[in-house]
Design a protein around this motif. Structure first.
Motif, PDB file in Angstrom:
ATOM      1  N   ILE A   1       8.005   2.805  -7.282  1.00 61.95           N
ATOM      2  CA  ILE A   1       8.970   1.863  -7.855  1.00 61.95           C
ATOM      3  C   ILE A   1      10.223   2.594  -8.321  1.00 61.95           C
ATOM      4  O   ILE A   1      11.356   2.166  -8.054  1.00 61.95           O
ATOM      5  CB  ILE A   1       8.325   1.078  -9.018  1.00 61.95           C
ATOM      6  N   VAL A   2      10.054   3.708  -9.019  1.00 68.21           N
ATOM      7  CA  VAL A   2      11.201   4.482  -9.501  1.00 68.21           C
ATOM      8  C   VAL A   2      12.030   5.003  -8.330  1.00 68.21           C
ATOM      9  O   VAL A   2      13.271   4.952  -8.344  1.00 68.21           O
ATOM     10  CB  VAL A   2      10.733   5.641 -10.404  1.00 68.21           C
ATOM     11  N   ALA A   3      11.358   5.501  -7.289  1.00 67.43           N
ATOM     12  CA  ALA A   3      12.078   5.996  -6.116  1.00 67.43           C
ATOM     13  C   ALA A   3      12.902   4.894  -5.474  1.00 67.43           C
ATOM     14  O   ALA A   3      14.058   5.106  -5.080  1.00 67.43           O
ATOM     15  CB  ALA A   3      11.085   6.571  -5.105  1.00 67.43           C
ATOM     16  N   ALA A   4      12.334   3.694  -5.383  1.00 68.91           N
ATOM     17  CA  ALA A   4      13.061   2.572  -4.788  1.00 68.91           C
ATOM     18  C   ALA A   4      14.241   2.157  -5.656  1.00 68.91           C
ATOM     19  O   ALA A   4      15.332   1.880  -5.142  1.00 68.91           O
ATOM     20  CB  ALA A   4      12.117   1.386  -4.583  1.00 68.91           C
ATOM     21  N   VAL A   5      14.034   2.128  -6.972  1.00 70.52           N
ATOM     22  CA  VAL A   5      15.112   1.747  -7.899  1.00 70.52           C
ATOM     23  C   VAL A   5      16.273   2.733  -7.802  1.00 70.52           C
ATOM     24  O   VAL A   5      17.449   2.351  -7.873  1.00 70.52           O
ATOM     25  CB  VAL A   5      14.570   1.663  -9.342  1.00 70.52           C
ATOM     26  N   VAL A   6      15.971   4.006  -7.642  1.00 69.69           N
ATOM     27  CA  VAL A   6      17.022   5.024  -7.512  1.00 69.69           C
ATOM     28  C   VAL A   6      17.695   4.949  -6.149  1.00 69.69           C
ATOM     29  O   VAL A   6      18.923   5.011  -6.030  1.00 69.69           O
ATOM     30  CB  VAL A   6      16.436   6.432  -7.744  1.00 69.69           C
ATOM     31  N   ALA A   7      16.906   4.778  -5.087  1.00 71.02           N
ATOM     32  CA  ALA A   7      17.429   4.897  -3.723  1.00 71.02           C
ATOM     33  C   ALA A   7      18.264   3.706  -3.278  1.00 71.02           C
ATOM     34  O   ALA A   7      19.330   3.872  -2.676  1.00 71.02           O
ATOM     35  CB  ALA A   7      16.278   5.112  -2.741  1.00 71.02           C
ATOM     36  N   LEU A   8      17.788   2.489  -3.552  1.00 73.46           N
ATOM     37  CA  LEU A   8      18.421   1.306  -2.960  1.00 73.46           C
ATOM     38  C   LEU A   8      19.897   1.140  -3.334  1.00 73.46           C
ATOM     39  O   LEU A   8      20.742   0.957  -2.451  1.00 73.46           O
ATOM     40  CB  LEU A   8      17.626   0.055  -3.321  1.00 73.46           C
ATOM     41  N   PRO A   9      20.280   1.212  -4.622  1.00 74.35           N
ATOM     42  CA  PRO A   9      21.710   1.054  -4.926  1.00 74.35           C
ATOM     43  C   PRO A   9      22.565   2.191  -4.379  1.00 74.35           C
ATOM     44  O   PRO A   9      23.707   1.972  -3.970  1.00 74.35           O
ATOM     45  CB  PRO A   9      21.745   1.009  -6.466  1.00 74.35           C
ATOM     46  N   LEU A  10      22.014   3.409  -4.363  1.00 75.65           N
ATOM     47  CA  LEU A  10      22.791   4.538  -3.849  1.00 75.65           C
ATOM     48  C   LEU A  10      22.979   4.441  -2.337  1.00 75.65           C
ATOM     49  O   LEU A  10      24.056   4.761  -1.805  1.00 75.65           O
ATOM     50  CB  LEU A  10      22.113   5.860  -4.220  1.00 75.65           C
ATOM     51  N   ILE A  11      21.956   3.990  -1.624  1.00 75.86           N
ATOM     52  CA  ILE A  11      22.097   3.797  -0.181  1.00 75.86           C
ATOM     53  C   ILE A  11      23.112   2.700   0.101  1.00 75.86           C
ATOM     54  O   ILE A  11      23.901   2.783   1.060  1.00 75.86           O
ATOM     55  CB  ILE A  11      20.732   3.476   0.458  1.00 75.86           C
ATOM     56  N   HIS A  12      23.123   1.669  -0.741  1.00 74.07           N
ATOM     57  CA  HIS A  12      24.126   0.604  -0.589  1.00 74.07           C
ATOM     58  C   HIS A  12      25.535   1.175  -0.699  1.00 74.07           C
ATOM     59  O   HIS A  12      26.428   0.810   0.071  1.00 74.07           O
ATOM     60  CB  HIS A  12      23.906  -0.473  -1.651  1.00 74.07           C
ATOM     61  N   VAL A  13      25.746   2.075  -1.667  1.00 73.62           N
ATOM     62  CA  VAL A  13      27.068   2.698  -1.838  1.00 73.62           C
ATOM     63  C   VAL A  13      27.437   3.525  -0.611  1.00 73.62           C
ATOM     64  O   VAL A  13      28.576   3.473  -0.127  1.00 73.62           O
ATOM     65  CB  VAL A  13      27.081   3.576  -3.108  1.00 73.62           C
ATOM     66  N   VAL A  14      26.482   4.297  -0.087  1.00 78.02           N
ATOM     67  CA  VAL A  14      26.745   5.126   1.100  1.00 78.02           C
ATOM     68  C   VAL A  14      27.112   4.251   2.288  1.00 78.02           C
ATOM     69  O   VAL A  14      28.082   4.526   3.012  1.00 78.02           O
ATOM     70  CB  VAL A  14      25.516   5.999   1.419  1.00 78.02           C
ATOM     71  N   LEU A  15      26.358   3.190   2.521  1.00 74.89           N
ATOM     72  CA  LEU A  15      26.629   2.306   3.657  1.00 74.89           C
ATOM     73  C   LEU A  15      27.931   1.543   3.470  1.00 74.89           C
ATOM     74  O   LEU A  15      28.659   1.289   4.441  1.00 74.89           O
ATOM     75  CB  LEU A  15      25.468   1.331   3.848  1.00 74.89           C
ATOM     76  N   TYR A  16      28.244   1.180   2.222  1.00 72.37           N
ATOM     77  CA  TYR A  16      29.518   0.511   1.928  1.00 72.37           C
ATOM     78  C   TYR A  16      30.685   1.407   2.327  1.00 72.37           C
ATOM     79  O   TYR A  16      31.638   0.964   2.978  1.00 72.37           O
ATOM     80  CB  TYR A  16      29.582   0.165   0.445  1.00 72.37           C
ATOM     81  N   ALA A  17      30.611   2.677   1.925  1.00 71.88           N
ATOM     82  CA  ALA A  17      31.679   3.626   2.273  1.00 71.88           C
ATOM     83  C   ALA A  17      31.753   3.837   3.779  1.00 71.88           C
ATOM     84  O   ALA A  17      32.847   3.988   4.345  1.00 71.88           O
ATOM     85  CB  ALA A  17      31.438   4.954   1.556  1.00 71.88           C
ATOM     86  N   TYR A  18      30.591   3.850   4.442  1.00 76.89           N
ATOM     87  CA  TYR A  18      30.571   4.039   5.894  1.00 76.89           C
ATOM     88  C   TYR A  18      31.224   2.868   6.621  1.00 76.89           C
ATOM     89  O   TYR A  18      31.951   3.062   7.601  1.00 76.89           O
ATOM     90  CB  TYR A  18      29.130   4.211   6.369  1.00 76.89           C
ATOM     91  N   ARG A  19      30.980   1.655   6.142  1.00 81.19           N
ATOM     92  CA  ARG A  19      31.500   0.474   6.820  1.00 81.19           C
ATOM     93  C   ARG A  19      32.952   0.170   6.471  1.00 81.19           C
ATOM     94  O   ARG A  19      33.627  -0.553   7.208  1.00 81.19           O
ATOM     95  CB  ARG A  19      30.651  -0.746   6.464  1.00 81.19           C
ATOM     96  N   ARG A  20      33.457   0.704   5.371  1.00 82.18           N
ATOM     97  CA  ARG A  20      34.787   0.322   4.905  1.00 82.18           C
ATOM     98  C   ARG A  20      35.876   0.801   5.875  1.00 82.18           C
ATOM     99  O   ARG A  20      35.974   1.983   6.193  1.00 82.18           O
ATOM    100  CB  ARG A  20      35.070   0.900   3.513  1.00 82.18           C
TER     101      ARG A  20
END
Length: 212
Positions: free
Chosen positions: A52-71
């Motif tokens: 659960i902790v790993a998912a809580v840490v990973a999901l928002p950060l991956i969203h930021v990475v993908l956001y920057a990639y798509r921008r």
């Protein structure tokens, strides 16, 4: 008979291969960080807690990475077109506020134009130049020229001031001035150190341009 559509001018310069490499590096970094936090939590609270902790840490950060990639950001006539998960359009002539913002991250300073269209979540940050030490890179001459022309007719936000700043940068490049002697670099250097993000409103930019 319809008019010819405005030409779409890209305002980004990253190579697709380089963008993909950065995205994968970001994802791997996030996974390593999430695994570290999840491992510590798992030792304390068990396997489920760790996951659960790993998912809580990973999901928002991956969203930021993908956001920057798509921008992606383009200029169509006087309109900024921004694509992330959707597409936003901001007219530079009608924007009620223009500001210069300078970010400082580990000695690398980025000079950007912040365009506010007067609607919630409608501000667009457009990087103009990135400097590190006495070197750096700026938008191309064509992009700077088109931006200067686009903001020139914005009377509500006094776009003339920002247009003059960009024209001064173009003139410095045309003269062959070193990076450290150009207006955008000098403006970045004038910002106090130790602040992640600083806003330079029109009045401050006007005083700077008048002193060039």
């Amino acid at each position: 008979m319809t008019g010819k559509p405005a030409e779409r001018l890209p305002l980004f310069a990253d190579e697709p291969k380089l963008r993909r490499r950065r995205a994968w590096s970001g994802v791997f970094g996030v996974l390593i960080l999430a695994a570290a936090f999840g491992g510590i939590a798992g030792l304390i609270g068990g396997q489920l807690t760790g996951l659960i902790v790993a998912a809580v840490v990973a999901l928002p950060l991956i969203h930021v990475v993908l956001y920057a990639y798509r921008r992606r950001i383009w200029l169509e006539g006087t309109t900024l077109v921004v694509r992330t998960w959707g597409v936003r359009r901001v007219d530079l002539v009608e924007a009620p506020r223009l500001d210069v913002v300078i970010s400082d991250v580990r000695g690398t300073r980025t000079v950007a134009l912040l365009v506010n269209a007067g609607h919630r979540r409608r501000a667009v940050k457009l990087d103009l130049a990135v400097f590190s030490g006495t070197g750096g890179r700026e938008l191309g001459a064509l992009q700077l020229r088109r931006l200067a022309d686009a903001v020139l007719n914005n009377t509500e936000a006094n776009g003339l001031v920002f247009s003059e700043l960009l024209v001064a940068e173009l003139r410095a490049e045309a003269r062959g001035d070193a990076v450290a002697e150009r207006p955008l670099y000098r403006l970045a250097s004038a910002a106090p150190a130790g602040k992640y993000l600083q806003r330079f409103p029109m009045e401050a930019v006007s005083r700077f341009v008048a002193a060039l």
